[in-house]
Motif scaffolding. Structure first.
Motif, PDB file in Angstrom:
ATOM      1  N   VAL A 111     -10.365  -0.845  28.113  1.00  0.00           N
ATOM      2  CA  VAL A 111     -11.621  -1.575  27.908  1.00  0.00           C
ATOM      3  C   VAL A 111     -12.619  -1.225  29.005  1.00  0.00           C
ATOM      4  O   VAL A 111     -13.820  -1.046  28.742  1.00  0.00           O
ATOM      5  N   LEU A 112     -12.157  -1.124  30.233  1.00  0.00           N
ATOM      6  CA  LEU A 112     -13.052  -0.762  31.339  1.00  0.00           C
ATOM      7  C   LEU A 112     -13.575   0.657  31.170  1.00  0.00           C
ATOM      8  O   LEU A 112     -14.734   0.945  31.495  1.00  0.00           O
ATOM      9  N   THR A 113     -12.736   1.553  30.665  1.00  0.00           N
ATOM     10  CA  THR A 113     -13.198   2.910  30.378  1.00  0.00           C
ATOM     11  C   THR A 113     -14.297   2.897  29.328  1.00  0.00           C
ATOM     12  O   THR A 113     -15.299   3.619  29.438  1.00  0.00           O
ATOM     13  N   LEU A 114     -14.134   2.067  28.319  1.00  0.00           N
ATOM     14  CA  LEU A 114     -15.146   1.939  27.275  1.00  0.00           C
ATOM     15  C   LEU A 114     -16.465   1.427  27.843  1.00  0.00           C
ATOM     16  O   LEU A 114     -17.539   1.961  27.528  1.00  0.00           O
ATOM     17  N   SER A 161     -22.075   2.236  29.529  1.00  0.00           N
ATOM     18  CA  SER A 161     -23.126   2.093  30.533  1.00  0.00           C
ATOM     19  C   SER A 161     -23.920   3.390  30.709  1.00  0.00           C
ATOM     20  O   SER A 161     -25.036   3.369  31.242  1.00  0.00           O
ATOM     21  N   LYS A 162     -23.367   4.510  30.247  1.00  0.00           N
ATOM     22  CA  LYS A 162     -24.037   5.806  30.371  1.00  0.00           C
ATOM     23  C   LYS A 162     -24.742   6.224  29.081  1.00  0.00           C
ATOM     24  O   LYS A 162     -25.284   7.330  29.005  1.00  0.00           O
ATOM     25  N   THR A 163     -24.726   5.360  28.072  1.00  0.00           N
ATOM     26  CA  THR A 163     -25.386   5.687  26.813  1.00  0.00           C
ATOM     27  C   THR A 163     -26.867   5.316  26.871  1.00  0.00           C
ATOM     28  O   THR A 163     -27.345   4.770  27.867  1.00  0.00           O
ATOM     29  N   LYS A 164     -27.568   5.561  25.768  1.00  0.00           N
ATOM     30  CA  LYS A 164     -29.011   5.320  25.704  1.00  0.00           C
ATOM     31  C   LYS A 164     -29.309   3.851  25.404  1.00  0.00           C
ATOM     32  O   LYS A 164     -29.962   3.510  24.411  1.00  0.00           O
ATOM     33  N   GLU A 183     -13.371  -7.588  36.349  1.00  0.00           N
ATOM     34  CA  GLU A 183     -13.806  -6.230  36.660  1.00  0.00           C
ATOM     35  C   GLU A 183     -14.959  -5.770  35.768  1.00  0.00           C
ATOM     36  O   GLU A 183     -15.741  -4.896  36.151  1.00  0.00           O
ATOM     37  N   SER A 184     -15.072  -6.342  34.573  1.00  0.00           N
ATOM     38  CA  SER A 184     -16.118  -5.918  33.637  1.00  0.00           C
ATOM     39  C   SER A 184     -17.512  -6.336  34.092  1.00  0.00           C
ATOM     40  O   SER A 184     -18.511  -5.785  33.617  1.00  0.00           O
ATOM     41  N   TYR A 199     -12.676   2.177  20.531  1.00  0.00           N
ATOM     42  CA  TYR A 199     -11.289   1.981  20.970  1.00  0.00           C
ATOM     43  C   TYR A 199     -10.925   3.040  21.989  1.00  0.00           C
ATOM     44  O   TYR A 199     -11.224   4.225  21.811  1.00  0.00           O
ATOM     45  N   TRP A 200     -10.280   2.587  23.071  1.00  0.00           N
ATOM     46  CA  TRP A 200      -9.777   3.521  24.089  1.00  0.00           C
ATOM     47  C   TRP A 200      -8.513   2.926  24.696  1.00  0.00           C
ATOM     48  O   TRP A 200      -8.484   1.766  25.082  1.00  0.00           O
ATOM     49  N   SER A 201      -7.471   3.727  24.769  1.00  0.00           N
ATOM     50  CA  SER A 201      -6.235   3.303  25.407  1.00  0.00           C
ATOM     51  C   SER A 201      -5.540   4.525  25.983  1.00  0.00           C
ATOM     52  O   SER A 201      -5.612   5.615  25.408  1.00  0.00           O
TER      53      SER A 201
END
Length: 335
Positions: free
Chosen positions: A178-181, A186-189, A212-213, A240-242
């Protein structure tokens, strides 16, 4: 005078109904106590079997009944996703594996090797898992999902893009995903395309990820463990990211609601999502960010991927396609 009305309360009709019920073969489905993908799989499988005339299915997810199962079993077939390593009965035993027990550290993981040897049939939910666990004789039966009676959503460019994330906070690998997502988002437009982020799921790591979020500075709301269906209906994109996974059921649910999916290339994700047809699969966080930006800039791509996703559910991952594969197993072991 006979007006063609059937008396359903006539003893003959009652006897016929009772005979039909008694002729049904009993299937006992056992899943973990903890809510999650395996428990949902068992509940839905039992539900689908019970609407068919051939089966009478019960779903066990309580500890007392699990403890009794090795000693007493009235069903014709036992179908379990938790390990059974001892039994006094000779009923057919089917073991379904939905995750990699070799790296998922919970108290009964070490019991699976013996349970695999004891089972009459072993099924796995992906070719990836079959190869990872080195089970050449295992049968691959994919997971399934409901197909809601709703059209693929239409959206305009003007409103806030609603992002949905659904995961389980019981495992550190999924939780940290989730933190990776959030870092990728945060780097998107986001200045050009305002977003809102809904995160669903519960578990022991939830509060840690919440804390942490806050660093990401994004409009994030954690809803905990709740019914995801209203969120699937109201969202525009599913992410989704895991670091570790097999066949996350949340991805299939998102696809069934016509949501474009962006996920990382983990586990059997490529068996669920066809890149650029039913979703987008990223190999790196930077690639993930680029795919999300592509969806932000091209609403028509969202619609195309969503339509492809629903079609994949209909043709490959619907209950109508998957449940008959289990029925064939039951008939085979009973006969």
């Amino acid at each position: 005078m006979n007006y063609g009305i059937v008396n359903f309360f006539h003893p003959n009709h009652a006897d016929s109904a009772m005979q039909k019920t008694c002729m049904r073969k009993k299937i006992h489905i056992i899943t973990p106590i903890r809510p999650g993908g395996p428990q949902m799989w068992g509940r839905l499988l039992a539900k689908e079997l019970n609407i068919r005339d051939e089966w009478s299915a019960t779903h066990t997810r309580t500890l007392p009944r699990m403890i009794m199962t090795p000693f007493y079993e009235p069903a014709d077939v036992v179908h379990t996703s938790v390990p059974i390593t001892y039994r006094l009965w000779k009923k057919p035993l089917i073991l379904t594996l939905r995750g990699n027990f070799m790296i998922e550290y919970y108290y009964w993981a070490r019991m699976y090797p013996r349970s695999i040897r004891m089972a009459d049939i072993v099924t796995v939910s992906s070719h990836f898992l079959k190869e990872t666990l080195r089970l050449p004789n295992a049968l691959v039966i994919p997971p399934s999902a409901d197909l809601p009676q709703m059209p693929v959503r239409q959206r305009t460019d003007e409103h806030t893009i609603r992002i949905l994330i659904v995961t389980k906070f019981c495992f550190p690998q999924k939780s940290r995903g989730v933190l990776t997502l959030l870092d990728a988002l945060s780097k998107t437009k986001i200045k050009k395309h305002p977003i809102s982020i809904a995160i669903l799921g519960g578990g022991v790591y939830l509060n840690e990820i919440k804390r942490e979020s806050r660093r990401c500075g994004l409009p994030v709301t954690f809803y905990g463990f709740t019914d995801p269906k209203p969120f699937f209906e109201q969202s525009d994109i599913f992410l989704y990211w895991s670091k570790h996974d097999n066949t996350p059921i949340a991805v299939l649910e998102a696809m069934s609601y016509g949501l474009p999916v962006v996920a990382n290339n983990v586990g059997a994700m490529t068996e669920l999502v066809t890149h650029k047809e039913t979703g987008l699969i990223a190999n790196t966080p930077d690639e993930f960010t680029a795919y999300v930006n592509e969806l932000f800039d091209h609403p028509e791509l969202q619609r195309t991927l969503g339509e492809g996703a629903r079609h994949a559910i209909l043709t490959t991952f619907s209950h109508a396609r998957v449940v008959p594969q289990y029925e064939s197993l039951y008939r085979g072991v009973i006969s």
